[in-house]
Design a protein around this motif. Sequence first.
Motif, PDB file in Angstrom:
ATOM      1  N   LEU A  53      22.449 -27.016  10.662  1.00 46.41           N
ATOM      2  CA  LEU A  53      23.320 -27.589   9.630  1.00 46.41           C
ATOM      3  C   LEU A  53      23.676 -26.540   8.585  1.00 46.41           C
ATOM      4  O   LEU A  53      24.815 -26.495   8.102  1.00 46.41           O
ATOM      5  N   GLY A  54      22.743 -25.682   8.260  1.00 51.44           N
ATOM      6  CA  GLY A  54      23.001 -24.583   7.331  1.00 51.44           C
ATOM      7  C   GLY A  54      24.092 -23.659   7.876  1.00 51.44           C
ATOM      8  O   GLY A  54      24.983 -23.226   7.142  1.00 51.44           O
ATOM      9  N   ASP A  55      24.027 -23.386   9.185  1.00 50.41           N
ATOM     10  CA  ASP A  55      25.058 -22.560   9.822  1.00 50.41           C
ATOM     11  C   ASP A  55      26.430 -23.230   9.734  1.00 50.41           C
ATOM     12  O   ASP A  55      27.438 -22.569   9.475  1.00 50.41           O
ATOM     13  N   LEU A  56      26.451 -24.538   9.984  1.00 53.92           N
ATOM     14  CA  LEU A  56      27.724 -25.265   9.907  1.00 53.92           C
ATOM     15  C   LEU A  56      28.318 -25.164   8.509  1.00 53.92           C
ATOM     16  O   LEU A  56      29.500 -24.876   8.334  1.00 53.92           O
ATOM     17  N   LEU A  57      27.458 -25.378   7.513  1.00 53.26           N
ATOM     18  CA  LEU A  57      27.913 -25.297   6.122  1.00 53.26           C
ATOM     19  C   LEU A  57      28.488 -23.920   5.806  1.00 53.26           C
ATOM     20  O   LEU A  57      29.534 -23.807   5.179  1.00 53.26           O
ATOM     21  N   GLU A  58      27.783 -22.892   6.274  1.00 52.38           N
ATOM     22  CA  GLU A  58      28.262 -21.526   6.039  1.00 52.38           C
ATOM     23  C   GLU A  58      29.638 -21.309   6.657  1.00 52.38           C
ATOM     24  O   GLU A  58      30.408 -20.478   6.192  1.00 52.38           O
ATOM     25  N   ASN A  59      29.898 -22.022   7.735  1.00 51.31           N
ATOM     26  CA  ASN A  59      31.197 -21.918   8.392  1.00 51.31           C
ATOM     27  C   ASN A  59      32.171 -23.010   7.936  1.00 51.31           C
ATOM     28  O   ASN A  59      33.154 -23.293   8.622  1.00 51.31           O
ATOM     29  N   ASP A  60      31.864 -23.613   6.798  1.00 51.21           N
ATOM     30  CA  ASP A  60      32.744 -24.606   6.170  1.00 51.21           C
ATOM     31  C   ASP A  60      33.040 -25.815   7.049  1.00 51.21           C
ATOM     32  O   ASP A  60      34.122 -26.405   6.961  1.00 51.21           O
ATOM     33  N   ILE A  61      32.113 -26.160   7.918  1.00 47.89           N
ATOM     34  CA  ILE A  61      32.276 -27.378   8.724  1.00 47.89           C
ATOM     35  C   ILE A  61      31.603 -28.517   7.965  1.00 47.89           C
ATOM     36  O   ILE A  61      30.402 -28.462   7.681  1.00 47.89           O
ATOM     37  N   THR A  62      32.381 -29.520   7.598  1.00 41.61           N
ATOM     38  CA  THR A  62      31.854 -30.549   6.699  1.00 41.61           C
ATOM     39  C   THR A  62      31.383 -31.801   7.425  1.00 41.61           C
ATOM     40  O   THR A  62      30.616 -32.573   6.898  1.00 41.61           O
ATOM     41  N   ARG A  63      31.916 -32.026   8.638  1.00 44.63           N
ATOM     42  CA  ARG A  63      31.338 -33.135   9.402  1.00 44.63           C
ATOM     43  C   ARG A  63      31.280 -32.812  10.881  1.00 44.63           C
ATOM     44  O   ARG A  63      32.047 -31.987  11.375  1.00 44.63           O
ATOM     45  N   ILE A  64      30.369 -33.493  11.561  1.00 48.52           N
ATOM     46  CA  ILE A  64      30.139 -33.195  12.978  1.00 48.52           C
ATOM     47  C   ILE A  64      29.611 -34.457  13.667  1.00 48.52           C
ATOM     48  O   ILE A  64      28.843 -35.222  13.080  1.00 48.52           O
ATOM     49  N   SER A  65      30.063 -34.673  14.894  1.00 51.79           N
ATOM     50  CA  SER A  65      29.562 -35.819  15.662  1.00 51.79           C
ATOM     51  C   SER A  65      28.236 -35.443  16.310  1.00 51.79           C
ATOM     52  O   SER A  65      27.922 -34.253  16.477  1.00 51.79           O
ATOM     53  N   SER A  66      27.466 -36.455  16.682  1.00 52.15           N
ATOM     54  CA  SER A  66      26.196 -36.150  17.352  1.00 52.15           C
ATOM     55  C   SER A  66      26.474 -35.423  18.663  1.00 52.15           C
ATOM     56  O   SER A  66      25.691 -34.589  19.098  1.00 52.15           O
ATOM     57  N   LYS A  67      27.631 -35.715  19.272  1.00 50.62           N
ATOM     58  CA  LYS A  67      27.946 -35.044  20.545  1.00 50.62           C
ATOM     59  C   LYS A  67      28.187 -33.543  20.339  1.00 50.62           C
ATOM     60  O   LYS A  67      27.647 -32.707  21.068  1.00 50.62           O
ATOM     61  N   GLU A  68      29.011 -33.206  19.331  1.00 50.29           N
ATOM     62  CA  GLU A  68      29.262 -31.783  19.061  1.00 50.29           C
ATOM     63  C   GLU A  68      27.968 -31.059  18.692  1.00 50.29           C
ATOM     64  O   GLU A  68      27.695 -29.949  19.161  1.00 50.29           O
ATOM     65  N   LEU A  69      27.171 -31.722  17.868  1.00 48.02           N
ATOM     66  CA  LEU A  69      25.911 -31.112  17.452  1.00 48.02           C
ATOM     67  C   LEU A  69      24.996 -30.936  18.667  1.00 48.02           C
ATOM     68  O   LEU A  69      24.288 -29.929  18.787  1.00 48.02           O
ATOM     69  N   SER A  70      25.054 -31.903  19.584  1.00 53.75           N
ATOM     70  CA  SER A  70      24.179 -31.846  20.757  1.00 53.75           C
ATOM     71  C   SER A  70      24.538 -30.660  21.645  1.00 53.75           C
ATOM     72  O   SER A  70      23.666 -30.027  22.238  1.00 53.75           O
ATOM     73  N   ILE A  71      25.831 -30.347  21.735  1.00 53.00           N
ATOM     74  CA  ILE A  71      26.247 -29.197  22.550  1.00 53.00           C
ATOM     75  C   ILE A  71      25.742 -27.906  21.908  1.00 53.00           C
ATOM     76  O   ILE A  71      25.166 -27.046  22.563  1.00 53.00           O
ATOM     77  N   LYS A  72      25.926 -27.807  20.610  1.00 52.12           N
ATOM     78  CA  LYS A  72      25.461 -26.611  19.898  1.00 52.12           C
ATOM     79  C   LYS A  72      23.954 -26.416  20.045  1.00 52.12           C
ATOM     80  O   LYS A  72      23.463 -25.317  20.248  1.00 52.12           O
ATOM     81  N   MET A  73      23.208 -27.521  19.899  1.00 53.52           N
ATOM     82  CA  MET A  73      21.752 -27.410  19.835  1.00 53.52           C
ATOM     83  C   MET A  73      21.088 -27.533  21.197  1.00 53.52           C
ATOM     84  O   MET A  73      19.877 -27.369  21.324  1.00 53.52           O
ATOM     85  N   ASN A  74      21.906 -27.873  22.205  1.00 53.31           N
ATOM     86  CA  ASN A  74      21.381 -27.994  23.566  1.00 53.31           C
ATOM     87  C   ASN A  74      20.291 -29.075  23.675  1.00 53.31           C
ATOM     88  O   ASN A  74      19.273 -28.893  24.318  1.00 53.31           O
ATOM     89  N   ILE A  75      20.496 -30.174  22.969  1.00 53.12           N
ATOM     90  CA  ILE A  75      19.689 -31.381  23.181  1.00 53.12           C
ATOM     91  C   ILE A  75      20.662 -32.560  23.294  1.00 53.12           C
ATOM     92  O   ILE A  75      21.809 -32.443  22.888  1.00 53.12           O
ATOM     93  N   THR A  76      20.229 -33.682  23.831  1.00 56.81           N
ATOM     94  CA  THR A  76      21.173 -34.782  24.050  1.00 56.81           C
ATOM     95  C   THR A  76      21.584 -35.440  22.731  1.00 56.81           C
ATOM     96  O   THR A  76      20.832 -35.442  21.757  1.00 56.81           O
ATOM     97  N   ALA A  77      22.795 -36.005  22.740  1.00 60.04           N
ATOM     98  CA  ALA A  77      23.302 -36.703  21.555  1.00 60.04           C
ATOM     99  C   ALA A  77      22.405 -37.887  21.215  1.00 60.04           C
ATOM    100  O   ALA A  77      22.180 -38.189  20.036  1.00 60.04           O
ATOM    101  N   SER A  78      21.867 -38.534  22.232  1.00 60.86           N
ATOM    102  CA  SER A  78      21.038 -39.713  21.943  1.00 60.86           C
ATOM    103  C   SER A  78      19.711 -39.279  21.299  1.00 60.86           C
ATOM    104  O   SER A  78      19.177 -39.966  20.433  1.00 60.86           O
ATOM    105  N   GLN A  79      19.223 -38.107  21.700  1.00 57.25           N
ATOM    106  CA  GLN A  79      18.028 -37.546  21.061  1.00 57.25           C
ATOM    107  C   GLN A  79      18.293 -37.295  19.575  1.00 57.25           C
ATOM    108  O   GLN A  79      17.486 -37.620  18.719  1.00 57.25           O
ATOM    109  N   ILE A  80      19.450 -36.732  19.300  1.00 63.48           N
ATOM    110  CA  ILE A  80      19.811 -36.440  17.905  1.00 63.48           C
ATOM    111  C   ILE A  80      19.879 -37.736  17.091  1.00 63.48           C
ATOM    112  O   ILE A  80      19.300 -37.834  16.009  1.00 63.48           O
ATOM    113  N   ARG A  81      20.561 -38.745  17.655  1.00 61.06           N
ATOM    114  CA  ARG A  81      20.672 -40.015  16.931  1.00 61.06           C
ATOM    115  C   ARG A  81      19.288 -40.630  16.698  1.00 61.06           C
ATOM    116  O   ARG A  81      18.980 -41.107  15.604  1.00 61.06           O
ATOM    117  N   GLN A  82      18.470 -40.573  17.734  1.00 60.83           N
ATOM    118  CA  GLN A  82      17.105 -41.108  17.617  1.00 60.83           C
ATOM    119  C   GLN A  82      16.309 -40.371  16.535  1.00 60.83           C
ATOM    120  O   GLN A  82      15.650 -40.985  15.707  1.00 60.83           O
TER     121      GLN A  82
END
Lengths: 225, 225
Positions: A22-51
């Motif tokens: 999230l710190g990296d996203l902020l540094e790149n001026d990204i203000t919102r992100i879906s669990s799916k986009e975050l899941s691709i970046k972090m290489n974990i499933t979107a449902s894991q992130i939501r959980q």
Amino acid sequence: MYNERKISSAVINRLPRYYRYLGDLLENDITRISSKELSIKMNITASQIRQDLNNFGGFGQQGYGYNVEYLYSEIKKILGLDKVYNLIVVGGGNIGQALVNYTNFEKRGFVITAVFDVNPRLIGMTIRGIEVHDVDCMEEFVKNNNVDVAILTLPRSQANTVASNLAEWGVKGMWNFSHVDLNMPDDIKVENVHLTDSLMTLLYKINEVETDEASIIHNTDNNKE
Amino acid sequence: MYNERKISSAVINRLPRYYRYLGDLLENDITRISSKELSIKMNITASQIRQDLNNFGGFGQQGYGYNVEYLYSEIKKILGLDKVYNLIVVGGGNIGQALVNYTNFEKRGFVITAVFDVNPRLIGMTIRGIEVHDVDCMEEFVKNNNVDVAILTLPRSQANTVASNLAEWGVKGMWNFSHVDLNMPDDIKVENVHLTDSLMTLLYKINEVETDEASIIHNTDNNKE
């Protein structure tokens, strides 16, 4: 309300990683992100992130995603990174000195206030302005200063005795680089950085790849063993 | 035959710990141990121990326990610690230098042969006899020497590019101290030592204890939040 439920240690171990991304996203001026986009970046499933994030009340909105800045600042609070911590280093050898010299800790509020050692050649020295004290002065220092964490970089034979003393004197957590497991009461928290174990695990994995490749080639030979 | 089944990474991560405890037993002239005794020492269940060691064919005998020396030497082989490994350090800063100075690695067969950096003040220096080279010479060095592991202690912004190059040049594993996750092909193995994440996890656990204590006292207040 998140602190009223017991969060699993697997989730806790992932929190700093969320915080980093999230710190990296902020540094790149990204203000919102879906669990799916975050899941691709972090290489974990979107449902894991939501959980995971639901453990803390969840901060996402259907169709909108997560507000990065809000989530970042909430995780920061959850991790307790909105405070300043007092750390001491016990063992002023190579690793201890390297940690004192690591200025990024201070930026995050992790302030090393003293180093302790038994070696007369180190005692009295300063590392980045932080003095190396005789370990005999440690009890007084710990009792008079509110020490949150002791960074243990001392020989394994001494680690348990020293850690027990530190806990008794009021240190709340041990960041343990000594190559031994600590026996601590439940209310004293320990995080181990067992460097040799980590390197051995890596070598095992490298060998496993090579063994797999070899066994594809020499499969019949292996079956005879 | 153990190499023909896929061993779970949880088991692999525990192996160095078994190795460490068995080494301690040997040093104390203990030649055999039951899974129960070992379980008390290691603070994991006896059935877990039996299960773990069964992955490798199991070495215990009913009513006799484990032969410590045999088990130690088998795990040593499984971990590949009967060989010598060629390591390079990429990033000659504080942590990199501390690792070069850590002589225990060499005793285990982990030999650091070179350090690479971009900093002209470091290039040409030697650390414990090991030279710091210009990073421009790294490609040639890696291609001419069989480098098993690169220890990455470089700024996070550069870590992924450098790791990709190293993998292409033949390095098999990355021991990653850079505070970023690496995107590597499956056959390149990575072990992360994310020091800041580890310290954050510790601080979370310390805060959790304090929150628990506070919520016992101020339970009604918390419920209003």
